[in-house]
Each structure stands twice: as C-alpha cells, then as structure tokens.
Design a protein around this motif. Structure first.
Motif, PDB file in Angstrom:
ATOM      1  N   ILE A  54       1.017  -1.251  -0.091  1.00  0.00           N
ATOM      2  CA  ILE A  54       0.346  -0.209  -0.092  1.00  0.00           C
ATOM      3  C   ILE A  54       1.053   1.135  -0.176  1.00  0.00           C
ATOM      4  O   ILE A  54       1.502   1.460   0.984  1.00  0.00           O
ATOM      5  CB  ILE A  54      -0.987  -0.010   1.243  1.00  0.00           C
ATOM      6  N   ILE A  55       0.903   1.916  -1.169  1.00  0.00           N
ATOM      7  CA  ILE A  55       1.734   3.126  -1.227  1.00  0.00           C
ATOM      8  C   ILE A  55       0.931   4.409  -1.364  1.00  0.00           C
ATOM      9  O   ILE A  55       0.215   4.449  -2.465  1.00  0.00           O
ATOM     10  CB  ILE A  55       2.820   2.781  -2.490  1.00  0.00           C
ATOM     11  N   GLY A  56       1.251   5.532  -0.597  1.00  0.00           N
ATOM     12  CA  GLY A  56       0.634   6.664  -0.879  1.00  0.00           C
ATOM     13  C   GLY A  56       1.676   7.753  -0.966  1.00  0.00           C
ATOM     14  O   GLY A  56       2.848   7.853  -0.170  1.00  0.00           O
ATOM     15  N   ALA A  82      -0.575  -4.340  -5.446  1.00  0.00           N
ATOM     16  CA  ALA A  82      -0.166  -3.091  -4.959  1.00  0.00           C
ATOM     17  C   ALA A  82      -1.203  -2.199  -5.213  1.00  0.00           C
ATOM     18  O   ALA A  82      -2.277  -2.197  -6.144  1.00  0.00           O
ATOM     19  CB  ALA A  82       1.071  -2.467  -5.719  1.00  0.00           C
ATOM     20  N   ILE A  83      -1.614  -1.193  -3.974  1.00  0.00           N
ATOM     21  CA  ILE A  83      -2.622  -0.016  -4.108  1.00  0.00           C
ATOM     22  C   ILE A  83      -1.853   1.127  -4.165  1.00  0.00           C
ATOM     23  O   ILE A  83      -1.515   1.699  -2.992  1.00  0.00           O
ATOM     24  CB  ILE A  83      -3.337  -0.452  -2.737  1.00  0.00           C
ATOM     25  N   PRO A  84      -1.633   1.672  -5.231  1.00  0.00           N
ATOM     26  CA  PRO A  84      -1.039   3.026  -5.285  1.00  0.00           C
ATOM     27  C   PRO A  84      -2.296   4.156  -5.019  1.00  0.00           C
ATOM     28  O   PRO A  84      -3.321   4.011  -5.495  1.00  0.00           O
ATOM     29  CB  PRO A  84      -0.601   3.287  -6.729  1.00  0.00           C
ATOM     30  N   THR A 111      -1.279  -3.583  -9.982  1.00  0.00           N
ATOM     31  CA  THR A 111      -2.122  -2.622  -9.460  1.00  0.00           C
ATOM     32  C   THR A 111      -3.445  -3.268  -9.414  1.00  0.00           C
ATOM     33  O   THR A 111      -4.113  -3.687 -10.373  1.00  0.00           O
ATOM     34  CB  THR A 111      -1.954  -1.414 -10.077  1.00  0.00           C
ATOM     35  N   ILE A 112      -3.878  -3.611  -8.129  1.00  0.00           N
ATOM     36  CA  ILE A 112      -5.332  -4.235  -7.954  1.00  0.00           C
ATOM     37  C   ILE A 112      -6.131  -3.295  -7.903  1.00  0.00           C
ATOM     38  O   ILE A 112      -7.336  -3.345  -8.571  1.00  0.00           O
ATOM     39  CB  ILE A 112      -5.223  -5.165  -6.691  1.00  0.00           C
ATOM     40  N   THR A 113      -6.052  -2.127  -7.261  1.00  0.00           N
ATOM     41  CA  THR A 113      -7.002  -1.099  -7.298  1.00  0.00           C
ATOM     42  C   THR A 113      -6.239   0.222  -6.913  1.00  0.00           C
ATOM     43  O   THR A 113      -4.805   0.283  -6.724  1.00  0.00           O
ATOM     44  CB  THR A 113      -7.980  -0.888  -6.152  1.00  0.00           C
TER      45      THR A 113
END
Length: 259
Positions: A54-56, A82-84, A111-113
């Motif tokens: 999970i990357i923000g 990954a969830i960007p 990227t899943i969402t």
C-alpha cells in the motif's frame, strides 16, 4: 492472508493517515516505510507474490514528489499486488497517479486498485481544511472494502487478472517550482528538528535559521514538525497567494477510485 507493507511520503501527515486507514482493514503482519524519515536509506526491498504493498504519495505540481523516485527504485515486486494512492489539496492530481502506477508496473507490481484522495493543502491549509474528514474516511472504507473483494477474487482466479487504467497524460505534466519557501521566524530556538527532517538537506543543521532555497522543494515538513511554530512563509507573498488559491480551489472535490 497477505503480509502488508505500508509505504508513504507524508510531510504533513495526511498521506500517512490515508495509507494507515486503508491498511487498518487488513489483518496480519505489517511493515512500514516512511520515505520522509528514511529517504535515501532504503536498500533493495523485494516483495513476493503473497505480499501486498500500500503506497501513498502527495501530489506536487501534478506529479509525485521527484525526490522519492530513487527510493521507489529500490522497491521490487514479483507479481506483488499493489494499491497506489495519491493525496492532493483539492486542486487536481493531474498525472501523479499514472506516474506512480507506471513506476510500480515497471518494478514488478500488479495494481489491484488505485485511488486519489483529498487532504488539507500542505502550503495553503485553509483549502480543504481538516480533510480527510468523516466523509472522506467513509469513502476510504468503501474503497478498502472493494479492494479486499478484488483481492479475494484475484486469489481465486489469478488467470483472470485485468490491468486497471487510471487518469493521466503522457508526457507527464511539466513540474513547476513553488516560489514560496519556508524560513524561520523569531520563535526559532535552533533545536534542529527541521534540519534533521528536511529530505533535501536544505536547512543547515549548524544554523537551522538558514534555508537554501535552491534545494528546498516546499514539502512543508519543517513547518509541521517545528515544536515552536517557528517555520513559515513570507507573509507578503503568502497571504495574497493563499487567497487566490482558495478562490480557485474552493469547490469541494471528492475521492476517486479505480478498480
């Protein structure tokens, strides 16, 4: 069950809040990488297929902060989900989400969402003040619930994985520097908190009252970290710029999700 890794660059702590809120809905072991405090310190990290990233990142001038790209290069996936997410101050996220997703794609992640969230503007805090608010948190929970459903579906049907698309343009938006640079005021005690945290070393640890404007990226980490409220912008420039920005960006924008 996936091992979850949280990665964020969050000078004002709002991006961290969004990432932590998403992460809180996942059980199991968790690692955390704070790219503000660990900038240029992360060695190669390889993530496996049974892990979740999970990357923000905040949006700077419609792009991701360029300073963290060297850190992102050390994050390598092996078909790792990954969830960007990007977080912006109610203006626009432009090409930032696409830029982040393409870096992850290149580095072996899936990227899943993905999502774009609104938070209090780091430079002009009267814009989107106190966001993410309760309505935003509801949206984050909605996004996370849908993400968990997609992950479960992916786990059972990996062969049916479909690449998602996110908004953005190529070439990416040209980065424009911010003329506002924070400096010290009379409250400064020269404690060095700002200099220690500054990711570009624009503040001299021996003389924290001095700021190298050519190095400063106006991330505002020093302003939010100062225990004496001793970091600020020049009021002659800041006050009119703040009013103009608030007028242009007064209409509330809502989070956007991509599944």
């Amino acid at each position: 069950m996936f091992k979850v890794s949280e990665v964020f660059f969050s000078p004002g702590s709002t991006t961290k809040k969004v990432v932590k809120e998403i992460s809180s809905k996942f059980d199991g072991e968790k690692d955390c990488y704070d790219l503000l405090k660990e900038h240029n310190k992360i060695i190669l990290q390889e993530f496996q297929e049974d892990e979740l990233l999970i990357i923000g990142l905040p949006v700077f001038s419609g792009r991701i902060p360029q300073i963290v790209k060297v850190d992102l290069e050390n994050l390598k996936g092996n078909n790792t989900l990954a969830i960007p997410v990007v977080v912006y101050g109610n203006r626009d996220y432009d090409d930032a989400l696409l830029e982040l997703k393409e870096i992850l794609d290149k580095n072996g992640f899936k990227t899943i969402t993905a999502g774009a969230f609104v938070a209090q503007h780091s430079i002009f805090p009267e814009t989107a003040k106190n966001r993410p608010d309760s309505k935003d948190l509801e949206k984050i929970n909605e996004f996370t619930t849908k993400t968990i459903e997609k992950i479960e579906d992916y786990t059972n049907n990996k062969e049916n994985f479909k690449e998602i698309t996110v908004p953005g343009n190529k070439p990416y938006r040209e980065i424009q520097g911010v003329p506002l640079k924070p400096t010290s005021n009379k409250n400064c005690t020269e404690c060095g908190t700002c200099a220690t945290l500054c990711p570009t070393k624009a503040i001299d640890i021996e003389n924290p009252k001095s700021t190298d404007g050519s190095k400063c990226i106006t991330c505002t980490a020093c302003i939010y970290a100062c225990p004496e409220d001793a970091r600020e912008f020049n009021k002659l420039m800041f006050v009119p710029a703040s009013k103009l920005f608030a007028k242009k960006c007064s209409e509330r924008k809502e989070p956007e999700f991509f599944y």
